[in-house]
Design a protein around this motif. Structure first.
Motif, short mmCIF file in Angstrom:
data_model
loop_
_atom_site.label_atom_id
_atom_site.label_comp_id
_atom_site.label_asym_id
_atom_site.label_seq_id
_atom_site.Cartn_x
_atom_site.Cartn_y
_atom_site.Cartn_z
N SER A 1 0.82 -1.05 -0.02
CA SER A 1 0.45 0.24 0.20
C SER A 1 0.80 0.55 -0.15
N LEU A 2 0.52 2.17 -0.49
CA LEU A 2 0.90 3.30 -1.29
C LEU A 2 0.59 4.74 -1.05
N ASN A 3 0.38 5.74 0.12
CA ASN A 3 -0.94 6.53 0.07
C ASN A 3 1.04 7.72 -0.34
N LEU A 4 0.61 8.43 -1.05
CA LEU A 4 0.95 9.92 -1.46
C LEU A 4 0.26 11.33 -1.98
N ASN A 5 -0.70 11.11 -1.18
CA ASN A 5 -2.06 11.76 -1.33
C ASN A 5 -1.60 13.16 -0.28
N ASN A 6 -1.63 14.16 -1.65
CA ASN A 6 -1.93 15.79 -0.82
C ASN A 6 -0.08 16.06 -1.03
N ASN A 7 0.43 15.75 -1.89
CA ASN A 7 1.81 16.58 -2.36
C ASN A 7 1.74 17.48 -3.94
N TRP A 8 2.51 17.51 -4.08
CA TRP A 8 3.20 18.60 -4.87
C TRP A 8 3.58 18.20 -7.13
N MET A 9 3.02 17.12 -6.74
CA MET A 9 3.62 15.32 -7.80
C MET A 9 2.89 16.36 -9.42
N GLN A 10 3.16 16.11 -10.52
CA GLN A 10 2.75 17.03 -11.84
C GLN A 10 2.67 16.39 -12.51
N LYS A 11 3.08 15.16 -12.54
CA LYS A 11 3.94 14.12 -13.53
C LYS A 11 4.09 12.40 -12.85
N ILE A 12 2.76 11.70 -13.95
CA ILE A 12 3.72 10.09 -13.21
C ILE A 12 5.24 10.27 -14.66
N ASN A 13 6.19 9.41 -14.04
CA ASN A 13 6.72 9.06 -15.58
C ASN A 13 6.29 7.99 -15.35
N GLY A 14 7.48 7.23 -16.58
CA GLY A 14 6.49 5.53 -16.68
C GLY A 14 8.01 4.31 -16.37
N GLY A 15 8.91 5.09 -14.98
CA GLY A 15 9.24 4.88 -14.30
C GLY A 15 9.44 4.42 -13.18
N ASP A 16 8.45 5.49 -12.41
CA ASP A 16 8.09 5.53 -11.18
C ASP A 16 7.99 4.49 -10.21
N PHE A 17 7.04 3.32 -11.05
CA PHE A 17 6.63 2.07 -10.64
C PHE A 17 7.24 1.30 -10.26
N SER A 18 8.43 1.31 -11.11
CA SER A 18 8.97 -0.19 -11.81
C SER A 18 9.90 -1.01 -10.78
N GLY A 19 8.75 -2.28 -10.76
CA GLY A 19 9.51 -3.73 -10.08
C GLY A 19 8.64 -3.58 -8.43
N MET A 20 7.82 -2.61 -8.37
CA MET A 20 6.51 -2.86 -7.45
C MET A 20 5.37 -3.35 -7.54
N SER A 21 5.18 -4.88 -8.30
CA SER A 21 4.51 -5.77 -8.05
C SER A 21 3.52 -6.22 -7.56
N LYS A 22 3.93 -5.71 -5.95
CA LYS A 22 2.82 -6.15 -4.64
C LYS A 22 2.22 -5.22 -4.87
N LEU A 23 2.41 -4.52 -5.07
CA LEU A 23 1.20 -2.59 -5.30
C LEU A 23 -0.57 -3.29 -4.90
N ARG A 24 -0.92 -3.63 -3.81
CA ARG A 24 -2.70 -3.07 -3.79
C ARG A 24 -3.02 -2.13 -4.12
N ILE A 25 -2.11 -1.11 -2.99
CA ILE A 25 -3.46 -0.24 -3.03
C ILE A 25 -2.22 1.38 -3.27
N LEU A 26 -2.54 1.81 -4.87
CA LEU A 26 -2.34 3.11 -4.12
C LEU A 26 -3.21 4.97 -4.31
N ASP A 27 -2.79 5.67 -3.77
CA ASP A 27 -3.41 6.91 -3.44
C ASP A 27 -2.81 7.50 -4.02
N LEU A 28 -3.00 8.56 -5.25
CA LEU A 28 -2.24 9.75 -5.59
C LEU A 28 -3.00 10.82 -5.50
N THR A 29 -3.86 10.96 -4.73
CA THR A 29 -5.19 11.51 -4.27
C THR A 29 -5.12 13.45 -4.00
N SER A 30 -5.16 14.06 -4.23
CA SER A 30 -5.54 15.71 -4.12
C SER A 30 -3.21 16.16 -4.11
#
Length: 907
Positions: free
Chosen positions: A67-96
Motif C-alpha cells: 500500500s502506498l499513500n502519496l496523497n496531498n503532495n505537489w506531483m505534476q507528472k507520473i513518469n514511466g519508471g516511477d513504479f517500476s518493479g512494484m509488482s506487489k502493490l495493491r493500493i495506490l493513492d495519488l489524490t490531491s
C-alpha cells in the motif's frame, strides 16, 4: 507507443513474485515516507508519504510495498519508471496532487493493483494506454480532475474494474461513458456534477446490457433522465440531485420493469416536483431505502401518504419532516433537522431498529418517547441539548445495543437505568460532575464504555489487592461486583475549580473486570491521580493501557503487577524524568510503548526494562538531545521508532546514532530525515542526518591507527626484503649504476686504458702476483688493472670498480671460495655481467683456482648462472701444464666480439 508484455512472460513473473517473498536489504530510513506500523509483524508493508510536499515519486520506496499513500503532495507528472518493479502493490493513492500527465506504461508493472485513487488532480484527457497493465484493478477514483475527453480505448485494460468515480469533471456527452458501461465487471459508476444536459439510454449503442448496479448522475445541467431501453437490468441504486442549484428534472421511465430492481433511491435539492417524485415512488416495487434531502416542507408533507404505501421500505432518511403510519420501517435518520424533541410520529414505528437523532436541538427525553419502539437496537442522540435522562426513558428498550449520548449537557447519570443488552455506551463530553463505576452495573452486557466526568470514583488499592491475591480477609461487608463483558473503557475527566477539594469515596464495593482488554483515561487540565490510579488493577487480562495527563510524576513500580498480559502502554504528559526500569519488568510481553511529552532526557532507564518483545517505541516531544545507540540493542524486536520533536544536538556525541539510523535494516526511524537540530553553528535550519559524521573521526585516533599500521607493515616488508630479496635489490642497483656509467662512456667515446681488469680476493693476491702477473704482463705484454695498484685514491670504491671494468677490454675473475664470499668481488662480477649482456661481447673471462662443486655454487645465484651458460678455465686441471693454461688465457684476451670454447665445463 509502448509494447505490451507477452501474456506468458507476465504470468510467469506473477507466479515468481507470489512464491518468492523476499525483502530487499535496504536501509529502513526513507527520506520522505514512513512505513506504517502494524501490530502483526507478518502484515503487508504499507507506506505513508502523504503531506510531504513531494514533487516526484520517491526512488527509495521498497519494492515489496503493498500500500502506498502519496496523497496531498505537489506531483505534476507520473513518469514511466516511477513504479517500476512494484509488482506487489495493491493500493495506490495519488489524490490531491497536481498531476496533469501520465506517461504511457506508467502502471505496467502494477499487475496486482486493486485500488487506484487519482481524484483532485488536473487530468483533462484520459489517453488510450494510460491504464495499461492494470488488469486486476477493481476500484478507480478520477473525481475532481476537470476531465473533458476520454479516449475510446482508455479503459480497455481494466477488465476487472468494478467501481469508477468520474464525479466533478467536465464530461458533456453520454456517449463518453459508453466504453465504461461495456466493461465486464463494472457495478458502480459515479458521474456526479459533470456537464451532462441529458442522460438518455437511447443514445447508448451497446452491444449488450450493462452489469451496472449503482449510478450517481447528479448535476446542475441535467434536465432529462430517461431509461427507455433495457440496458440496466441489474441497476439497484440511483442517486439524483442538484449540486448547487434548484431545478426541475424531467424523469422518463416508460416501462416500470426497467427499474424493477431499484432498492435505493436518493433524491435531493428539489430535483423533482411533488408530482414527479410521487410518480417515481409509485413506479418502484422493490424500494428498500429512501433518502430525501433538502426538499421543500410542503413536498415532504405531501409525499408521506405515498411513502407510507411502499410495503418494502425499511430505511428512511428524511429532513424537516413528520413521520407516521410506516409500520415496517426499520431505520430512520432525521439528523440535522433542528428538532427540539423526539418526533411524536416515531412512537408508532414499532418495527424501528435504528433511530438517528444526531445534530438536533432536543432538550429533554420523556418516558413516552420510546415507549413503543421496543425493537430499537441503535439509538443516536449525539450533539443535542439533553440535560437529564430519567430511568423510565429507556425502560422498554430491552433490545438496545448501542446508545450514544455524547456532546450533550447531562449533569447526572442515573445509576438505576437497566439496559440488559446494551453493548456500547457513550456519555463522553457532557457536564457530569461525579461518576462511579457502580453506576453502570445495570449494563451487564456492556463491552465498550466511553464516559466523561469531573470526578470519577475508583476503587481502593487495598481492595484490588484482595481480589487479585484472593485473600481470606474479604469480609461480609465487602460487596464484589462484576462487569463480565466490558472490554473497552474510556474515562475522560474534566475537573473544575468547584470540585477541586472533592475527595474519593473509599467504599467497600469492589468491581472486577475480567474481560477488560482496553483501558483509556484522559484528564483535561489538572486531575487527582488517585482517581484513576487503581481501577486497572482488577483488569487481569488487560492488553491496552493509555493514560493522558493523569499522573504528575512517574507511576509507582507496582503499577502493572496485576496486568501481565499488557501488549500496549501509552503515557502522555507524564513526568518520566526520574523513572526506572522496574515499572516495566512485570510486563515482558509488551509490544508497543509510547512515552510522549514525558520530559525524558535519557533512555538509559529502558536498558534494563527487559523489553525484548517491544516492536513499537514512540518518544516524541521529549528532551532527548543525545541518543546512545547501544540502548537499542536492548530491543531486539524493535521495528518502529519515532523520536520526532526532540532537541537533538548536531555534534559528534550523536555520530554513532546517526550512523545507526542510516545503516540499520530492522528498525524504521520514522521521519528521521526531518529531525532538526536544536542549535547549529549557522543560524540556518539544519537537519540531524545531514551532519557530517566523518568530522568526528579526525580526532587523532584515526591518524594514529593509520600511522601505526603503516609502520608495522613497513617493518615486516623490510625484514622480508632483507632476508629474501636483498641480493636481487643490490644487483639491480649495481646494474643501474653500470647502465648509467656505460651511457656516459658511450657519449664521451672513452678508449680502453687496460687490456683486462683482474677481479680477485685478497686471499688470492699471492697467486696473482706469483703466477699471473709475470706471464700476462711480463711475457705476453698485456696491460692489467689491479685494484691495489691502479685505483684512484679518494674516489668511491664503486666508481673505481666501474671505471676499471668499462676502462678495460676484458674482465678476468679469479674465482675461489674466498672470492665467492667477498661482497666487493660479488659487485665486480655483477657489473661485468651487466656489461656482457649490454654490449653482447665476450668481455668476461672466468678463472677457477679451486674445484668448486655445483652444490656449493647454489647460494651464489649469479655465479651459478654464468657457469651454466659460459665456458671457463680451471687452474687445478692444468697445473701440470701451466703453459697451456696461459696460452688459453692469451687467446681469450685476444678475442673480440665472439665467444670461444676453451675447455669443457667441469660439471
Amino acid at each position: 507507443m509502448a509494447a505490451a508484455r507477452p501474456p506468458s512472460s507476465c504470468f510467469v513473473l506473477q507466479i515468481l513474485l507470489l512464491v518468492v517473498n523476499f525483502n530487499l536489504s535496504l536501509p529502513y530510513v526513507l527520506k520522505k515516507c514512513s512505513v506504517r506500523y502494524e501490530e502483526n509483524p507478518s502484515a503487508d508493508m504499507a507506506l505513508d508519504c502523504a503531506n510531504r510536499k513531494i514533487e516526484n515519486v520517491p526512488k527509495d520506496i521498497p519494492k515489496d510495498a503493498v500500500s502506498l499513500n502519496l496523497n496531498n503532495n505537489w506531483m505534476q507528472k507520473i513518469n514511466g519508471g516511477d513504479f517500476s518493479g512494484m509488482s506487489k502493490l495493491r493500493i495506490l493513492d495519488l489524490t490531491s496532487n497536481q498531476i496533469a500527465q501520465v506517461d504511457e506504461g506508467s502502471f505496467i508493472d502494477l499487475m496486482f493493483l486493486q485500488t487506484l485513487c487519482m481524484g483532485n488532480n488536473k487530468l483533462n484527457v484520459l489517453m488510450s494506454n494510460m491504464f495499461q497493465g492494470l488488469s486486476n484493478l477493481t476500484v478507480l477514483f478520477l473525481n475532481n480532475n476537470g476531465i473533458q475527453v476520454i479516449h475510446a480505448t482508455a479503459f480497455q485494460f481494466l477488465t476487472s474494474l468494478q467501481t469508477l468515480d468520474l464525479g466533478n469533471n467536465r464530461l458533456r456527452q453520454i456517449t463518453d461513458i459508453q466504453p465504461i458501461l461495456q466493461l465486464p465487471q463494472i457495478t458502480m459508476l459515479g458521474l456526479k456534477c459533470n456537464s451532462f444536459t441529458s442522460f438518455e439510454t437511447k443514445d447508448l449503442l451497446l452491444n449488450q446490457s450493462s452489469n451496472l448496479q449503482e449510478l450517481d448522475i447528479s448535476g446542475d445541467s441535467l434536465t432529462i433522465f430517461s431509461i427507455s431501453t433495457p440496458v440496466f437490468p441489474y441497476l439497484q441504486k440511483i442517486e439524483i440531485s442538484m449540486c448547487f442549484c434548484y431545478k426541475d428534472l424531467q424523469w422518463e421511465i416508460p416501462d416500470k420493469q426497467f427499474l424493477r430492481n431499484i432498492s435505493y433511491l436518493y433524491l435531493g435539492r428539489s430535483i423533482l416536483s411533488f408530482e414527479g417524485i410521487t410518480k417515481v415512488l409509485e413506479s418502484l416495487d422493490s424500494l428498500h431505502h429512501l433518502r430525501l434531502e433538502a426538499l421543500k416542507m410542503h413536498v415532504y408533507e405531501g409525499l408521506l401518504f405515498t411513502i407510507c404505501k411502499i410495503p418494502t421500505l425499511r430505511k428512511l432518511d428524511l429532513f424537516n419532516s413528520h413521520i407516521k403510519n410506516l409500520p415496517h420501517l426499520r431505520s430512520l435518520n432525521v439528523c440535522d433537522n433542528q428538532l427540539k424533541q423526539v418526533p411524536h410520529d416515531a412512537r408508532s414505528l414499532c418495527s424501528l431498529e435504528i433511530l438517528n437523532l444526531n445534530y438536533n436541538y432536543i432538550l429533554e427525553l420523556t418516558c413516552e418517547d420510546f415507549e413503543n419502539t421496543t425493537q430499537l437496537r441503535e439509538l443516536y442522540l449525539k450533539r443535542n441539548r439533553i440535560s437529564q435522562v430519567d430511568y423510565c426513558v429507556f425502560l422498554n428498550l430491552e433490545s438496545l445495543k448501542l446508545l450514544d449520548l455524547s456532546f450533550n449537557q447531562l449533569i447526572t447519570f442515573e445509576n438505576n437505568i437497566f439496559l440488559p443488552q446494551l453493548e456500547i455506551l457513550n456519555i463522553n463530553h457532557n457536564e457530569i460532575a461525579f461518576l462511579e463505576i457502580l453506576d453502570f452495573l445495570g449494563f451487564q452486557s456492556l463491552k465498550q464504555l466511553d464516559l466523561g466526568t469531573t470526578f470519577f470514583d475508583g476503587m481502593t488499592q487495598r481492595s484490588f489487592h484482595k481480589v487479585n491475591k484472593q485473600e481470606n480477609n474479604i469480609s461480609s461487608r465487602d460487596r464484589i461486583w462484576e462487569l463480565k463483558l466490558l472490554e473497552n473503557l474510556t474515562i475522560e475527566l474534566n475537573p473544575r475549580n468547584l470540585f477541586s477539594s472533592l475527595q474519593t469515596n473509599y467504599s467497600r464495593d469492589i468491581v472486577v473486570f475480567k474481560s477488560m482488554k482496553r483501558y483509556t483515561a484522559i484528564c483535561n487540565f489538572f486531575c487527582f491521580p488517585h482517581q484513576l490510579a487503581d481501577i486497572h488493577r482488577s483488569m487481569t487480562y488487560l492488553e491496552n493501557f493509555t493514560v493522558v495527563n493523569v499522573f504528575t510524576e512517574a507511576p509507582s513500580i507496582d503499577m502493572f503487577w496485576f496486568n501481565p498480559d499488557l501488549k500496549s502502554v501509552t503515557f502522555i504528559e507524564t513526568d518520566f524524568s526520574e523513572a526506572g526500569p522496574e515499572l516495566f519488568l512485570p510486563i515482558p510481553n509488551l509490544h508497543s510503548l509510547e512515552l510522549s511529552k514525558c520530559n525524558i532526557s535519557s533512555l538509559d532507564f529502558l536498558v534494563k526494562a527487559n523489553l525484548t518483545a517491544l516492536r513499537f517505541l514512540k518518544l516524541t516531544d521529549n528532551e532527548l538531545s543525545v541518543i546512545n545507540d547501544t540502548v537499542f540493542k536492548s530491543f531486539p524486536s524493535l521495528t518502529y521508532l519515532d523520536l520526532d520533536n526532540n532537541p537533538f544536538t548536531c555534534n559528534c556525541s550523536n555520530a554513532r546514532f546517526i550512523q545507526w539510523v542510516k545503516n540499520n535494516k530492522q528498525t524504521q526511524v520514522v521521519n528521521a530525515h526531518q529531525y532538526k537540530c536544536s542549535s547549529s553553528v549557522d543560524k540556518g535550519e539544519s537537519l540531524l542526518l545531514e551532519y557530517d559524521v566523518h568530522l568526528c573521526w579526525d580526532d587523532g585516533r584515526f591518524f594514529y591507527f593509520i600511522s601505526s599500521t603503516c609502520l608495522v607493515v613497513l617493518t615486516l616488508l623490510t625484514s622480508f626484503i632483507y632476508n629474501f630479496l636483498w641480493w636481487h635489490l643490490t644487483y639491480t642497483f649495481h646494474l643501474f649504476l653500470a647502465y648509467f656509467y656505460d651511457s656516459q662512456r658511450r657519449k664521451k667515446e672513452v678508449l680502453h686504458r687496460f687490456d683486462a681488469f683482474v677481479s680477485y680476493n685478497v686471499h688470492d693476491e699471492g697467486w696473482v702476483y706469483r703466477e699471473m702477473l709475470p706471464v700476462l704482463e711480463g711475457q705476453q705484454g698485456w696491460r692489467l688493472c689491479l685494484h691495489h695498484r691502479d685505483f684512484q685514491p679518494g674516489k668511491p670504491i664503486i666508481e673505481n670498480i666501474t671505471d676499471a671494468i668499462y676502462g678495460s677490454r676484458k674482465t678476468i675473475c679469479v674465482i675461489s671460495r674466498s672470492y665467492l664470499q667477498s661482497e666487493w668481488c660479488s659487485r665486480e662480477i655483477q657489473m661485468a655481467s651487466f656489461r656482457l649482456f649490454d654490449e653482447k661481447k665476450d668481455v668476461l673471462v672466468l678463472l677457477f683456482l679451486e674445484n668448486i662443486p655445483a652444490r656449493h655454487l647454489s647460494p651464489y645465484y649469479r655465479m651459478r648462472k654464468l657457469v651454466k651458460k659460459r665456458t671457463y678455465l680451471s687452474w687445478p686441471q692444468v697445473a701440470q701444464h701451466p703453459e697451456v693454461f696461459w696460452q688459453n688465457v692469451q687467446r681469450a684476451l685476444q678475442t673480440g666480439g665472439t665467444e670461444s670454447c676453451y675447455l669443457p665445463p667441469l660439471f
